[in-house]
Scaffold this motif. Sequence first.
Motif, short mmCIF file in Angstrom:
data_model
loop_
_atom_site.label_atom_id
_atom_site.label_comp_id
_atom_site.label_asym_id
_atom_site.label_seq_id
_atom_site.Cartn_x
_atom_site.Cartn_y
_atom_site.Cartn_z
N SER A 138 75.91 -11.43 32.99
CA SER A 138 75.56 -12.46 33.97
C SER A 138 76.72 -12.59 34.96
CB SER A 138 75.32 -13.80 33.28
OG SER A 138 76.53 -14.31 32.73
N PRO A 139 76.43 -13.13 36.15
CA PRO A 139 77.52 -13.40 37.08
C PRO A 139 78.59 -14.30 36.48
CG PRO A 139 75.42 -13.56 38.21
CD PRO A 139 75.11 -13.43 36.75
N TYR A 140 78.16 -15.28 35.67
CA TYR A 140 79.12 -16.18 35.03
C TYR A 140 80.10 -15.40 34.17
CZ TYR A 140 81.05 -20.04 32.33
OH TYR A 140 81.91 -20.93 31.75
N ALA A 141 79.57 -14.49 33.35
CA ALA A 141 80.44 -13.69 32.48
C ALA A 141 81.35 -12.80 33.30
CB ALA A 141 79.59 -12.85 31.52
N ALA A 142 80.81 -12.18 34.34
CA ALA A 142 81.63 -11.30 35.19
C ALA A 142 82.79 -12.06 35.80
CB ALA A 142 80.77 -10.68 36.28
N GLU A 143 82.51 -13.25 36.34
CA GLU A 143 83.54 -14.01 37.05
C GLU A 143 84.50 -14.70 36.09
OE1 GLU A 143 80.89 -16.27 39.67
OE2 GLU A 143 81.75 -15.11 41.33
N ALA A 192 63.59 -8.24 47.25
CA ALA A 192 64.16 -9.37 46.51
C ALA A 192 65.66 -9.45 46.74
CB ALA A 192 63.87 -9.22 45.02
N LEU A 193 66.19 -10.65 46.58
CA LEU A 193 67.63 -10.82 46.68
C LEU A 193 68.29 -10.40 45.37
CD1 LEU A 193 68.01 -14.28 48.48
CD2 LEU A 193 68.27 -11.99 49.46
N ALA A 194 69.45 -9.76 45.47
CA ALA A 194 70.24 -9.38 44.31
C ALA A 194 71.70 -9.72 44.61
CB ALA A 194 70.08 -7.90 44.00
N LEU A 195 72.51 -9.69 43.58
CA LEU A 195 73.91 -10.10 43.70
C LEU A 195 74.82 -9.00 43.19
CD1 LEU A 195 76.00 -12.41 44.25
CD2 LEU A 195 75.71 -13.03 41.83
N ALA A 196 75.81 -8.63 43.99
CA ALA A 196 76.83 -7.68 43.57
C ALA A 196 78.14 -8.43 43.34
CB ALA A 196 77.03 -6.59 44.61
N CYS A 197 78.72 -8.26 42.15
CA CYS A 197 80.04 -8.82 41.84
C CYS A 197 81.03 -7.66 41.84
CB CYS A 197 80.03 -9.52 40.49
SG CYS A 197 79.06 -11.05 40.47
N ASN A 222 86.80 2.43 45.78
CA ASN A 222 87.54 3.45 45.06
C ASN A 222 86.85 3.96 43.80
OD1 ASN A 222 87.89 1.43 43.16
ND2 ASN A 222 89.97 0.94 43.79
N GLY A 223 85.57 3.63 43.61
CA GLY A 223 84.84 4.16 42.45
C GLY A 223 84.86 3.26 41.24
N ALA A 224 85.56 2.12 41.30
CA ALA A 224 85.57 1.18 40.17
C ALA A 224 84.17 0.58 40.01
CB ALA A 224 86.60 0.09 40.38
N GLN A 225 83.90 0.00 38.86
CA GLN A 225 82.58 -0.52 38.57
C GLN A 225 82.21 -1.70 39.47
OE1 GLN A 225 82.82 -1.29 34.36
NE2 GLN A 225 81.67 0.56 33.90
N ILE A 226 80.93 -1.71 39.85
CA ILE A 226 80.34 -2.82 40.56
C ILE A 226 79.28 -3.41 39.65
CG2 ILE A 226 79.19 -3.53 42.68
CD1 ILE A 226 81.89 -2.20 43.17
N HIS A 227 79.27 -4.71 39.46
CA HIS A 227 78.29 -5.35 38.57
C HIS A 227 77.18 -5.95 39.41
CE1 HIS A 227 81.35 -4.69 35.61
NE2 HIS A 227 82.19 -5.54 36.18
N VAL A 228 75.94 -5.56 39.12
CA VAL A 228 74.80 -5.97 39.92
C VAL A 228 73.84 -6.79 39.06
CG1 VAL A 228 72.89 -5.18 41.38
CG2 VAL A 228 75.02 -3.87 41.30
N PHE A 229 73.36 -7.90 39.62
CA PHE A 229 72.51 -8.83 38.90
C PHE A 229 71.33 -9.25 39.77
CE2 PHE A 229 76.95 -9.49 37.83
CZ PHE A 229 76.96 -9.34 36.46
N PRO A 230 70.22 -9.66 39.15
CA PRO A 230 69.20 -10.34 39.94
C PRO A 230 69.80 -11.61 40.54
CG PRO A 230 68.38 -9.76 37.76
CD PRO A 230 69.86 -9.53 37.74
N ASP A 238 69.66 -11.43 34.27
CA ASP A 238 69.78 -10.06 33.77
C ASP A 238 70.89 -9.38 34.54
OD1 ASP A 238 66.30 -10.15 33.73
OD2 ASP A 238 67.57 -10.17 31.95
N ALA A 239 71.48 -8.37 33.94
CA ALA A 239 72.61 -7.73 34.58
C ALA A 239 72.61 -6.25 34.31
CB ALA A 239 73.92 -8.35 34.07
N ALA A 240 73.29 -5.52 35.17
CA ALA A 240 73.50 -4.09 34.96
C ALA A 240 74.80 -3.73 35.63
CB ALA A 240 72.35 -3.27 35.56
N THR A 241 75.39 -2.66 35.17
CA THR A 241 76.65 -2.20 35.73
C THR A 241 76.39 -0.92 36.49
OG1 THR A 241 77.89 -3.18 33.95
CG2 THR A 241 79.00 -1.50 35.21
N ALA A 242 76.91 -0.84 37.71
CA ALA A 242 76.65 0.33 38.53
C ALA A 242 77.93 0.78 39.20
CB ALA A 242 75.58 0.02 39.57
#
Length: 361
Positions: free
Chosen positions: A233-238, A272-277, A340-348, A353-357
Motif C-alpha cells: 500500500s502507499p502507506y507501507a511504501a511511505e 483510471a487514476l493510479a499512484l506511483a511512489c 536510474n532503474g531503481a524500483q517504482i511502486h505502483v498502486f491503484p 492493492d499494490a505492485a512493484t515495477a
Amino acid sequence: MEPASSLELENLSRHFDGRAVLSGISLAVPAGRITCLLGQSGCGKSTLLRIIAGVDRPDPGTRIRAGGVELVGPRRFVEPEDRRIGFMFQDYALFPHLSVAGNLAFGLRALPAPARAARVARVAQRIGIAHLLERYPHSLSGGEQQRVALARALAPEPAILLMDEPFSNLDQGLREKVRRETVDTLRRTGTTAIIVTHDPQEALATGDLIVLMRAGRIEQAGTPFEIYDRPRSPYAAEFMGPCNRLTGIWSAGRIETPIGTFPAPLDLPDGALALACIRPQALSIGPDGQGISARVVAKTFTGESEQIDIMVHPLAQTLRMHSHFRIPMGVGDKVSLQLNGAQIHVFPDDGQDAATARPES
C-alpha cells in the motif's frame, strides 16, 4: 536453556470505552527469531505487547498460543507469571535500591540460593556486565542500564522476550552500538523476541520479521526486504522510507506520469487514476538536454549524501532525490531528470492493492 517458543495470535482484538485499539490481529511469530512491531504512536503496538505478556486481557474470541500451548482461549487465561514470557520496559524499570546482582536475581527467587547465584553470574558473563554486579543503577550509564535490563529479562530464561522501545532512551551513537550488541545477544541465545519500535530504520536493521501496524490492524508483515521492496500500500511504501508521489493515468497495463511510463501487474480499467511512489534514490540528474527538463530548487548537504529538490513542469510539487555523489549543479540550474532503474511502486488510486515495477527502458 529450554528451546525458544513460537507464538500464534488469532483474531486478537481490544476495545477501550467502545473504541477499537486492536482489531482482528492474527500473526505467527517464528521461534528463535526477532520480530519487530512497527508503527506510529497510538497504533496499538504496546497494547498488543501487554496482551501477549498477560498484563492486559483481549476481547472475547481471541486465542494466543506459545509453543503450541494455549495461553488465552474461550475458557483459558494463563496468568502472566506462568507464561514464561519476559518483558523489558522502555524505561528499564531497574530497582534503584538493589545492586545489579540484586536486580538480576529478583526474578529468580524460586531457585535455591546457590543456583540463583550461578544463574546471575552466567547471565552477567554472557551479556558482558560481570564487572557491574556490585554497582547500583544510579551509577550506570544509559547503555549500561540497558544491558542490565536485558540481562534481568533473560535471567529467568523466558521462552519469549518482549521489548518495548528498548533503545529509545539512548543517544543516537550509543543507540546503534547497544542495538547491535542486543541483537547479537538475542541471536546467540536463540531467543524469540518481539521488539516494539516506531523507527523503520531500526526495524529494518533488527527484525527477521517486520509487522507494520496501522490504527490497530496489521498493514503488512514480511521480511525487511519484502516490506521495503514490495510494499502492499502507499502507506507501507511511505512509512518504510520517503517517496515522491505521482498520480497518473492507467493505460494498457502502465501508469503514465509526467516523468515517465511505468508498467505494473494491476487490474485497472484504462483511464483510471493510479499512484506511483518513487523513492528519492530512484532519481538522478545530469546536464540539461539529456533527459526530462527540470530545475534545481534546493540542495541540502547531510554528510554522507546530498538531498536535492527539483521542479519538473507541469508538476505542482517538487521531487526529492538523494545522491551519494557530489552534484555540481547549483540552485536555479537547469538539469535533466533521469530514472536510474531503481524500483517504482505502483498502486491503484485507492491504495488497497499494490505492485512493484521498474521503469520501462
